[in-house]
Motif scaffolding. Structure first.
Motif, short mmCIF file in Angstrom:
data_model
loop_
_atom_site.label_atom_id
_atom_site.label_comp_id
_atom_site.label_asym_id
_atom_site.label_seq_id
_atom_site.Cartn_x
_atom_site.Cartn_y
_atom_site.Cartn_z
N ASN A 1 -20.65 -6.70 22.80
CA ASN A 1 -21.75 -6.70 22.21
C ASN A 1 -22.57 -6.19 20.87
O ASN A 1 -22.35 -6.52 19.65
CB ASN A 1 -23.17 -7.30 22.68
CG ASN A 1 -24.64 -7.61 21.58
OD1 ASN A 1 -24.05 -9.29 21.43
ND2 ASN A 1 -25.18 -7.28 21.58
N SER A 2 -22.05 -5.11 21.21
CA SER A 2 -22.76 -3.79 20.77
C SER A 2 -21.71 -3.20 19.65
O SER A 2 -21.50 -2.66 18.45
CB SER A 2 -22.53 -2.53 21.13
OG SER A 2 -22.27 -1.77 21.81
N SER A 3 -20.29 -3.78 19.43
CA SER A 3 -19.15 -3.43 18.46
C SER A 3 -19.29 -1.94 18.75
O SER A 3 -18.63 -1.35 17.83
CB SER A 3 -19.37 -4.29 17.48
OG SER A 3 -18.27 -3.80 16.39
N THR A 4 -18.39 -1.34 19.92
CA THR A 4 -18.35 -0.09 20.73
C THR A 4 -17.16 0.55 20.98
O THR A 4 -16.98 1.81 21.09
CB THR A 4 -19.83 0.57 20.95
OG1 THR A 4 -20.11 0.57 21.79
CG2 THR A 4 -20.66 0.98 20.21
N ARG B 1 -25.24 -3.95 28.14
CA ARG B 1 -25.78 -4.41 29.27
C ARG B 1 -26.58 -5.30 28.53
O ARG B 1 -26.91 -5.03 26.96
CB ARG B 1 -27.00 -3.57 29.69
CG ARG B 1 -26.09 -2.21 30.31
CD ARG B 1 -26.63 -1.24 31.05
NE ARG B 1 -25.40 0.30 31.60
CZ ARG B 1 -25.53 1.38 32.03
NH1 ARG B 1 -27.23 1.05 31.66
NH2 ARG B 1 -25.38 2.31 31.98
N PRO B 2 -27.66 -6.44 29.54
CA PRO B 2 -28.14 -7.07 28.68
C PRO B 2 -30.20 -6.33 28.49
O PRO B 2 -30.11 -5.59 28.45
CB PRO B 2 -28.34 -8.06 29.41
CG PRO B 2 -27.98 -8.12 30.91
CD PRO B 2 -27.18 -6.70 30.80
N VAL C 1 -29.19 -11.50 26.17
CA VAL C 1 -28.10 -10.52 25.47
C VAL C 1 -28.71 -10.06 23.94
O VAL C 1 -29.51 -10.73 23.76
CB VAL C 1 -26.72 -12.00 25.04
CG1 VAL C 1 -25.75 -11.31 23.83
CG2 VAL C 1 -25.93 -12.75 25.70
N ALA C 2 -28.42 -9.18 23.61
CA ALA C 2 -29.36 -7.77 22.74
C ALA C 2 -28.87 -8.43 22.01
O ALA C 2 -27.87 -9.04 22.08
CB ALA C 2 -29.11 -6.83 22.97
N PHE D 1 -27.63 -1.91 21.74
CA PHE D 1 -27.13 -1.59 22.91
C PHE D 1 -28.83 -2.93 23.79
O PHE D 1 -29.62 -2.78 23.40
CB PHE D 1 -27.29 -1.10 23.44
CG PHE D 1 -26.25 0.34 22.97
CD1 PHE D 1 -24.77 -0.35 23.44
CD2 PHE D 1 -26.41 1.54 22.38
CE1 PHE D 1 -23.79 0.51 23.36
CE2 PHE D 1 -24.68 2.47 21.75
CZ PHE D 1 -23.80 1.64 22.39
N GLY D 2 -28.44 -3.08 24.73
CA GLY D 2 -29.43 -3.49 25.73
C GLY D 2 -30.21 -2.73 26.33
O GLY D 2 -29.53 -1.60 26.70
#
Length: 224
Positions: free
Chosen positions: A175-178, A187-188, A214-215, A220-221
């Motif tokens: 989700n963070s594109s890292t 993490r959420p 979801v963040a 990041f969550g």
């Protein structure tokens, strides 16, 4: 006999993995709009760089209670209870519970939370019985060989009941594109006011899905 004890320790220079070429999530750059991963890498010509770091910290605190009762004729009962808490930002480079890498390798202290080996409550009960055979016991055969072979034996049981190990929740995608090496550890976010445990805990649903969200993409969550 009753005993009460406290044990505490501080851990420094703990080993843990981190990605030495982690990009900055685009959500924290400029206006938060998406930018290509390659433009955010510290070393653009490389991908994932695994680094064993030794900057981790941790601590452990425990309060213990122990009771021992020795009865006549060789019977002893021992009961102990420990209430403890273990926290760190890396539990090791090979662990059974948490992910191998921190969510954000640029901020290892941001992973500070319960250790993989944290056990909040542990109750142990021991029963030891000296079998009444041998010198000085109820039945002492008038035979040295029999006394040596059959004498001095004990029967014992140990029962331990304890809490389970902590678990880290992952949203399962980058989700963070890292993720520079196919290793998303995002993490959420925790939803305020929601219990993380299901109202009716069952084997197939122990946690409350409504407690996690979801963040925002590119960030990041905050669950840890």
């Amino acid at each position: 006999m009753f005993e009460v004890g406290y044990l505490g320790n501080l851990d420094r220079d703990l080993y843990g993995f981190r990605n030495a070429n982690q990009p900055i999530p685009y959500g924290y750059i400029g206006n938060g709009s998406f930018t290509p991963l390659s433009s955010r890498l510290p070393f653009p010509n490389y991908g994932f760089l695994q680094l064993v770091d030794d900057t981790g910290v941790g601590n452990y605190n425990a309060l213990s209670f122990k009771a021992t009762r020795r009865f006549s004729r060789g019977l002893s009962l021992i009961g102990s209870y420990t209430y403890s808490k273990a926290q760190d930002d890396t539990s090791g480079i090979r662990t059974q519970q948490s992910l191998l890498f921190p969510q954000n390798s640029l901020c290892v202290p941001c992973d500070y939370g319960l250790s993989d080996y944290d056990v909040r409550n542990r109750l142990t009960a021991d029963v030891v019985y000296d079998l009444p055979v041998g010198r000085g016991r109820l039945w002492a055969p008038n035979n040295a060989f029999v006394n040596e072979v059959l004498g001095g034996w004990q029967v014992s049981t140990i029962t331990t009941v304890q809490d389970g190990a902590p678990e880290t929740i992952s949203d399962g995608f980058d989700n963070s594109s890292t993720a520079t090496g196919g290793y998303p550890v995002n993490r959420p976010n925790l939803v305020p006011g929601q219990s993380i445990y299901a109202s009716s805990e069952r084997v197939h649903q122990w946690l409350n899905p409504a407690a996690f969200a979801v963040a925002t993409p590119g960030t990041f969550g905050d669950e840890r």
